[in-house]
Design an enzyme around this catalytic site. Structure first.
Site, PDB file in Angstrom:
ATOM      1  N   ASP A 150       0.780  -1.395   0.077  1.00 36.71           N
ATOM      2  CA  ASP A 150       0.175   0.183  -0.101  1.00 36.71           C
ATOM      3  C   ASP A 150       0.744   1.220  -0.053  1.00 36.71           C
ATOM      4  OD1 ASP A 150      -2.632   1.236   0.170  1.00 36.71           O
ATOM      5  OD2 ASP A 150      -1.630   2.067   2.096  1.00 36.71           O
ATOM      6  N   HIS A 177      -3.088  -1.958  -3.517  1.00 37.06           N
ATOM      7  CA  HIS A 177      -3.532  -0.474  -3.872  1.00 37.06           C
ATOM      8  C   HIS A 177      -3.476  -0.355  -5.253  1.00 37.06           C
ATOM      9  CE1 HIS A 177      -2.303   3.809  -3.243  1.00 37.06           C
ATOM     10  NE2 HIS A 177      -2.044   3.693  -4.429  1.00 37.06           N
ATOM     11  N   ASP A 303      -7.503   4.009   6.424  1.00 36.70           N
ATOM     12  CA  ASP A 303      -6.466   4.546   5.601  1.00 36.70           C
ATOM     13  C   ASP A 303      -5.860   5.684   6.392  1.00 36.70           C
ATOM     14  OD1 ASP A 303      -4.304   4.695   3.999  1.00 36.70           O
ATOM     15  OD2 ASP A 303      -5.626   5.714   2.491  1.00 36.70           O
TER      16      ASP A 303
END
Length: 428
Positions: A150, A177, A303
């Site tokens: 990510d 991602h 996130d």
């Protein structure tokens, strides 16, 4: 450990009940359980949920302790009602070896505010060229089951296929991602009307959608699990919906900010709204909400991306991408999903605790609020409304897009295996 009686809370938003915690477990749920020598918490009108689980958190340690540490990040998590978080691998050094993930795991144990499960990198140094030590990280004390680069996309199809094949052997999952790098060179915000008017480099939806389409087909071919990080477009929703209709083992997450904010906010040129993937259109926001409600999108993940002041308080092009989110996530979900009638509180528990715990295999989390279960619990006052004040955050960073915005709901108590980590909105 003393007994705790939570009196009159609405369990998962249903009928008011009393919940007795004895040691690390829930001893009884019902009306008036025996509670001699118990500390009583009067919770009339409040909602009791299983402790929240975040499958996508950036704790920054090791290497960027100026923005966050495992301790400050887990304190922020407890403040937001979380009892477990999964820490992304883009640290310095990268969490691509057993040694680094064990360090993060140990720091989480020492913090005591919530359980920390490290996520291992898919490729060495997040460079996308060579698989990292996936097996060694899984076999380590950290027991890693989720792997992600990510911050960067695993854009090489061969590497992605090999990763999916490797983790299949032990039931792991690759969290992608989704960002085709060649389609996003120089991109600064969502590609559309607003980017054209502002003269900022556009970030097309197809850059995300093309990677998701490729990866669900690879997962089907390999017979492995793939998880889509921070899904952000209406087109991505349709691809995941199609993949699930074929029986492909895919799960997906949406962030709170993508459920609420749109690219219109970028007109201010305030870097607090600069994030990866970018804020999209109102059409995308509505599609994401509907997909979360109908189960196409499985979970909400924050996130949480802390940055020091100097990395965000600058011109737009130079600013770092990301927002903090652990301490505001539940409030945003209440506003966008509960108050709109798209989810009830049982649905919130499913999307923010049960399913993320299942995807990441967070043992003891996401469990029913019933006798004999671990006492990982969150108590929230849904009637509260007030402006967001980042000065009061437990996180080391303050890069929130909600400063001054009035949001509903307030986490009053968080319990990790029966021990209060948050009491009356203050860290224990």
């Amino acid at each position: 450990m003393s007994k705790i009686l939570i009196r009159g809370a609405k369990v998962l938003g249903g009928e008011a009940q009393d919940v007795l915690i004895d040691g690390e477990t829930i001893a009884a749920v019902g009306t008036g359980p025996a509670a001699e020598d118990a500390t009583v918490i009067e919770a009339e009108g409040q909602i009791l949920l299983p402790g929240l689980v975040d499958l996508h958190t950036h704790l920054r340690e090791p290497g960027r302790e100026d923005s966050e540490t495992v301790l400050t990040g887990t304190r922020a998590a407890a403040s937001g009602g979380y009892t477990a978080v999964f820490a992304m691998a883009n640290t310095f050094p990268v969490a691509d070896t057993a040694g680094v993930v064990e360090q993060v795991y140990r720091l989480g144990k020492e913090s005591g505010y919530c359980d920390v499960q490290p996520i291992g990198a898919v490729t060495v140094g997040l460079e996308g060229k060579k698989l990292a030590e996936l097996g060694a990280m899984h076999d380590s004390a950290a027991g890693v089951t989720v792997f992600s680069d990510d911050g960067k996309c695993v854009d090489d199809a061969v590497i992605m296929r090999r990763a999916l094949e490797y983790v299949k052997a032990f039931g792991g999952v690759v969290a992608q991602h989704a960002q085709e790098p060649r389609l996003t060179e120089g991109a600064q915000m969502n590609e559309g009307v607003v980017s054209a008017e502002l003269g900022l480099g556009g970030w097309p939806a197809v850059a995300e959608e093309s990677i998701i389409a490729r990866d669900v087909l690879l997962a089907e071919h390999v017979g492995s699990r793939v998880h889509i990080c921070h899904l952000s477009t209406a087109g991505s929703v349709e691809i995941v919906r199609w993949a699930k209709s074929r029986g492909i083992d895919v799960t997906a997450e949406v962030t709170p900010h993508h459920l609420l904010l749109t690219d219109e906010l970028v007109r201010s040129y305030n870097p607090v709204y600069k994030v990866n993937p970018p804020l999209r259109t109102e059409r995308d926001v509505l599609a994401l909400r509907e997909a979360l409600a109908d189960g196409t999108i499985d979970i909400v993940a924050t996130d949480h991306a802390p940055h020091p002041h100097e990395d965000k308080d600058c011109e737009w092009a130079a600013a770092a991408m990301g927002m903090v989110g652990l301490e505001t996530a539940l409030s945003v979900v209440q506003q966008t999903m509960v108050e709109t009638g798209l989810l009830d509180w049982a649905g919130v528990a499913d999307r923010m605790s049960v399913k993320p715990a299942a995807i990441g295999r967070a043992e003891g989390h996401g469990r029913p609020v019933s006798a004999g279960e671990p006492a990982n619990l969150t108590l929230v006052d849904p009637a509260y409304r007030g402006p967001v004040d980042p000065a009061g955050f437990a996180s080391r960073s303050r890069n929130t897009p909600y400063e001054g915005r009035e949001l509903p709901g307030r986490v009053t108590h968080t319990f990790l295996r029966g021990r209060a980590t948050l009491v009356d909105g203050k860290l224990a």
